[in-house]
Enzyme design. Structure first.
Site, short mmCIF file in Angstrom:
data_model
loop_
_atom_site.label_atom_id
_atom_site.label_comp_id
_atom_site.label_asym_id
_atom_site.label_seq_id
_atom_site.Cartn_x
_atom_site.Cartn_y
_atom_site.Cartn_z
N ALA A 36 58.76 76.87 27.91
CA ALA A 36 57.97 77.83 28.68
C ALA A 36 58.75 78.35 29.89
O ALA A 36 58.71 79.53 30.21
CB ALA A 36 56.67 77.18 29.14
N TYR A 38 62.06 78.43 30.15
CA TYR A 38 63.13 79.28 29.61
C TYR A 38 62.57 80.68 29.34
O TYR A 38 63.16 81.68 29.73
CB TYR A 38 63.67 78.64 28.32
CG TYR A 38 64.74 79.46 27.64
CD1 TYR A 38 66.10 79.25 27.93
CD2 TYR A 38 64.41 80.44 26.71
CE1 TYR A 38 67.08 79.99 27.31
CE2 TYR A 38 65.38 81.20 26.09
CZ TYR A 38 66.73 80.97 26.38
OH TYR A 38 67.70 81.72 25.77
N ILE A 85 95.79 77.04 5.94
CA ILE A 85 96.40 75.70 5.98
C ILE A 85 96.78 75.29 4.57
O ILE A 85 96.03 75.55 3.62
CB ILE A 85 95.43 74.63 6.52
CG1 ILE A 85 94.65 75.15 7.73
CG2 ILE A 85 96.18 73.38 6.90
CD1 ILE A 85 93.70 74.10 8.28
N LYS A 123 87.33 69.53 8.28
CA LYS A 123 87.54 70.86 7.69
C LYS A 123 86.16 71.43 7.38
O LYS A 123 85.51 71.05 6.41
CB LYS A 123 88.40 70.79 6.43
CG LYS A 123 88.70 72.19 5.89
CD LYS A 123 89.93 72.22 5.03
CE LYS A 123 90.39 73.63 4.71
NZ LYS A 123 89.36 74.59 4.39
N CYS A 442 53.57 54.17 -23.26
CA CYS A 442 54.92 54.73 -23.10
C CYS A 442 55.82 53.77 -22.32
O CYS A 442 55.52 53.42 -21.19
CB CYS A 442 54.82 56.06 -22.36
SG CYS A 442 56.40 56.89 -22.17
#
Ligand code: IVH
Length: 681
Positions: A36, A38, A85, A123, A442
Site C-alpha cells: 500500500a 509503495y 562459449i 549457465k 483389478c
C-alpha cells in the site's frame, strides 16, 4: 521558480525511493515497505508528473509500463561483440580436466606451477542481453543477434522491474552490462495457466516464453510476461576501472543494483570445479529457474586477456552441460497405466531417447484433456521432458515435423475395458480421468482397496499397513479382501520384517474384524462416492445385504440423500460380476453383522416421482412432508426442473411455484399431497 524546484526535488526523491523498493522487492527478494505504501509513492509520482510533464525523466519508474507498439525492431551494432562459449561435450568430471589442461597449456604452465583460479557460475537458460548505461542511465537494451548485430529491445526490457533504470552509486560514463533474461518456473506456470484460461496459446518452456516476450513489438505484452535477469559479463565501457577478477566484476554489478546470481564460487584447479559441478547438479531441480549447465571462467582478468579468443569463443571460459532435460523423439504409440484408484493414465510409448540422464521409453500424457489440448498424435515427433526424479512427460508435438494424416487418440475408444482386469472403463461427465470399474478385482487397485478395507472406519484391521499390503499383493498371497480371512501363520511369518508375534497379532486383528456392522461392511467395499455417511444410510434403508445387492438405480435413489450420481456408482459396482463374487466370498468367510428389516416404503405410490416443496404447509412441517413422500417411495428435490413431477405449494410460495407454472408441472397443496399418497390403499 521555487515551487517547481520543490516539485522537482520531490519527484527525484520519489523516483529514488520507488526504485530502492523495486530493488529490494525484485532483486533482493526482501520487501522494504508494504504494498500500500509503495502504491501511494507511485501514485504521488504519477500525479506530480501529470502536473509537471517536464519532470517525467527516462529513469522514472512510471516509464516502465508498456507503450504503443513499434513498427519493427531496430538493429544495434555491438561495439564489443557478444561472444558465445565453447561447450564441453563430456558431461563427466573429465570435462573439467579437459578445460583445465587447455588453459594451463595455453598459459605455458607446467606440472610444478600452482593451480589456476576459476570462477564457477550457472549457465542460465534464457536469452543474452546487453544493457547499455550512460552516466548511470539505462539508454538501450539489445539482444545478442549474431554477436555483431542484435536488436533494440529497450522498450520491453524497461518493463523488467529487476533491471534498474538507473545504476546505484558512482556509475561510470559508459558501461554495457551483459547477462541473461529468463523466466522463473513459477512465473512460467502462472503465465501458462493464464494463457490457458484466456484460450490463448501456451508456451513450451520458460526460455521460449522469455525470448518471445523480449522480442515483442508491443511492450504492453512484454509487461505482462514476468521476466528476470542475471548479469555475467561486460561489454563496451568508458571511465570504468576494470576489476582484477571476474568475481570482483560481479560484485561491482551487484553494487550497481543489478541482479547477480548467488550461486557462484571461486576455487583453485580442477577439484573445486568438480565439486561445484556436483553441488549445482544436486541443486538443479530445486532452483526456481532452468539451467542447462555450469560455466567455468578463469577468474583473473589479466590471464583472460592473455588467453584471448579462438574465433568467437574465449579460451578462458567453457560451458559444462548437464544431461539435457528435454529431447525430441518419436511417439510410437499410446498405452494406458492403471493407477491405484483405477484412474487410467495415458502413457506415451517412445522411441528410446536419452534425456535427463536416463534412457526414456515411456512418458506420461496425464489425461485425455491434456492430449487434446496439446494435440499430440501417434506418429508425431514430440518433446519429452525429464527433470530430475520427476516422471518423464510429453511436453508437446513438434508440429513442423508432422507428416501426413495422423489420428487423434481417444482413450475410451481405445480402452473400453481395463487392460489389466477387463472391467468396463467409464469417464464421468465432469471428470478429467477415465476409470476402471473393476474395483476390488483389478490388481492395480487391489492394494489401495485392501488398505481402505482394513482402515479404522471400515473393517478396522489393526496392523495391516501399506508395507504389508505391498508384500501380500506382490507375492500373490492376497488378491481380494476375502483372502485376508484365509491367511495362516505360515504365509505371514515368512514375510519380511514379520516375526511370529506380529503375525499372530495380525491374525487376531483379522479375526476380530469378522464381527462388524452392515454399514462398516458397505463402506469397506470402497464403492466410489460411497463414504461413511452414505454407507450408513444404505444399511439403514435396505436393512440387509441382499436387499442392497438387488436394488436398481431407481430403488437406490429412494435412499435419503442419494442422487443419480451416487446411485449410478453403486449400481455400476454391483453390476460387475467380480465385485459380487468378492462380496460373496466375504460372506462365506463368516463375516457377521445384524440385519434388520428394510425401512421399506409404506406404499410405492410415489415411487420414481420427484417432488419439490415450497412455502408453508398448513399442518405439516417441511421435514414431515419430506418423510411422508419418502415413505411412499418418492424423492424430494430442492429445485424445480422439467424432471420435477409435483410441486407441493403452501402459503407464501415463491419463485419455485412460478417456475412450476411456467414448466407446466403439477401443483398440489397439502390436501392434494395426502390424497395422492394415501388414497385407495
Ligand atoms: S559468458 C565470454 N556466462 O550462454 C562469453 N554466458 O554460448 C560470454 N550464458 O549467449 C558469455 N549463462 O546467453 C556467460 N554465466 C554465463 C552464462 C552465459 C548463460 C549463455 C549466454 C550466451 C551463451 C554462450
Amino acid at each position: 521558480m521555487p515551487l517547481l524546484s520543490a516539485a522537482a526535488d520531490r519527484a527525484a526523491f520519489l523516483r529514488a525511493e520507488i526504485e530502492r523498493h523495486n530493488h529490494a522487492y525484485y532483486v533482493l527478494d526482501a520487501p522494504t515497505v508494504p504494498d500500500a505504501e509503495y502504491d501511494r509513492l507511485y501514485r504521488e509520482l504519477e500525479a506530480l508528473e501529470a502536473a509537471h510533464p517536464e519532470l517525467r525523466t527516462a529513469d522514472s519508474p512510471t516509464q516502465r509500463v508498456g507503450g504503443a507498439p513499434l513498427p519493427g525492431l531496430a538493429a544495434v551494432r555491438h561495439a564489443v561483440p557478444m561472444l558465445s562459449i565453447r561447450t564441453e561435450t563430456d558431461t563427466t568430471e573429465q570435462g573439467v580436466h579437459n578445460f583445465d589442461t587447455r588453459v594451463r597449456n595455453a598459459l605455458g604452465l607446467g606440472p610444478a606451477d600452482p593451480p589456476v583460479e576459476y570462477l564457477g557460475e550457472l549457465k542460465f537458460d534464457g536469452l543474452a542481453i546487453s544493457l547499455r548505461y550512460e552516466h548511470g542511465l539505462l539508454v538501450r537494451a539489445a539482444t545478442r543477434g549474431d554477436g555483431e548485430t542484435g536488436e533494440d529491445v529497450t522498450h520491453n526490457v524497461r518493463t523488467i522491474r529487476q533491471i534498474p533504470l538507473r545504476l546505484a552509486g558512482m556509475a561510470p560514463a559508459l558501461i554495457e552490462i551483459r547477462g541473461e533474461i529468463y523466466m522463473r518456473r513459477d512465473d512460467f506456470d502462472a503465465l501458462n495457466a493464464r494463457q490457458r484460461e484466456a484460450g490463448e496459446k501456451v508456451f513450451v518452456n520458460p526460455r521460449n516464453a522469455a525470448a518471445g516476450a523480449v522480442r515483442q513489438l508491443d511492450s504492453r505484452i512484454a509487461a505482462r510476461r514476468p521476466l528476470s535477469f542475471f548479469a555475467y559479463g561486460l561489454g563496451e565501457h568508458a571511465g570504468f576501472v576494470l576489476p582484477a577478477t571476474q568475481a570482483d566484476l560481479l560484485e561491482r554489478f551487484a553494487d550497481f543494483g543489478v541482479p547477480v546470481c548467488e550461486h557462484r564460487s571461486v576455487s583453485s584447479g580442477v577439484d573445486g570445479l568438480i565439486a561445484f559441478h556436483a553441488r549445482i547438479a544436486a541443486l538443479r531441480n530445486a532452483l526456481p529457474y532452468d539451467i542447462d549447465g555450469v560455466v567455468y571462467k578463469v577468474n583473473r582478468a589479466d590471464l583472460q586477456r592473455e588467453l584471448g579468443f579462438v574465433t568467437r569463443e574465449p579460451r578462458w571460459a567453457v560451458a559444462h552441460k548437464y544431461p539435457a532435460q528435454e529431447e525430441i523423439t518419436r511417439l510410437l504409440d499410446i498405452g494406458v497405466q492403471v493407477g491405484r484408484t483405477g484412474a487410467l493414465t495415458p502413457v506415451a510409448r517412445l522411441e528410446p531417447v536419452f534425456v535427463g540422464g536416463v534412457t526414456v521409453t515411456n512418458a506420461t500424457l496425464h489425461n485425455q484433456d491434456e492430449i487434446d489440448r496439446k494435440d499430440v498424435r501417434v506418429g508425431d515427433w514430440v518433446i519429452v521432458r525429464r527433470a530430475g526424479d520427476v516422471i518423464p512427460e510429453v511436453v508437446g508435438p513438434v508440429l513442423e515435423r508432422r507428416e501426413g494424416e495422423l489420428l487423434r487418440f481417444d482413450l475410451l475408444a481405445s480402452y473400453p475395458t481395463c487392460p489389466v482386469c477387463g472391467s468396463h472403463v467409464v469417464r464421468g461427465e465432469d471428470e478429467a480421468v477415465a476409470r476402471c470399474t473393476g474395483g476390488l478385482f483389478c490388481p492395480a487397485q487391489r492394494k489401495q482397496a485392501l488398505l481402505h478395507f482394513a482402515c479404522r472406519r471400515a473393517m478396522d484391521i489393526e496392523g495391516l499397513g501399506d508395507k504389508l499390503v505391498d508384500q501380500l499383493v506382490d507375492a500373490s498371497i492376497v488378491k481380494t479382501p476375502a483372502d485376508l480371512y484365509k491367511l495362516g501363520i505360515l504365509a505371514l511369518a515368512n514375510l519380511e520384517r514379520m516375526g511370529e508375534k506380529s503375525a499372530q497379532n495380525l491374525l487376531a486383528a483379522i479375526e476380530k474384524s469378522r464381527n462388524t456392522t452392515l454399514a462398516r461392511f458397505i463402506f469397506a467395499l470402497g464403492i466410489r462416492n460411497v463414504g461413511e455417511a452414505t454407507a450408513k444410510e444404505l444399511a439403514r434403508h435396505f436393512g440387509s445385504l441382499d436387499a442392497l445387492l438387488t436394488a436398481d438405480v431407481a430403488a437406490l435413489q429412494q435412499v435419503p440423500d442419494i442422487g443419480p450420481i451416487v446411485a449410478e456408482s453403486i449400481a455400476d459396482f454391483f453390476a460387475e460380476p467380480h465385485n459380487v463374487e468378492v462380496v460373496e466370498q466375504l460372506r462365506a468367510a463368516g463375516l457377521r453383522w445384524e440385519e434388520g428389516a428394510p425401512a421399506a416404503p409404506v406404499s410405492g405410490k410415489a415411487s420414481g416421482k420427484t417432488f419439490v416443496l415450497t412455502g408453508t404447509l398448513p399442518t405439516m412441517s417441511r421435514d414431515e412432508a419430506k418423510a411422508l413422500i419418502e415413505a411412499h417411495g418418492g424423492k424430494v428435490s430442492g429445485s424445480v426442473s422439467k424432471k420435477t413431477d409435483y410441486v407441493v405449494a403452501g402459503a407464501e410460495a415463491g419463485s419455485k411455484l412460478i417456475k412450476a407454472q411456467d414448466l407446466g408441472v403439477d401443483i398440489l397443496d397439502e390436501d392434494g399431497l395426502r390424497r395422492l399418497l394415501e388414497s385407495g390403499d
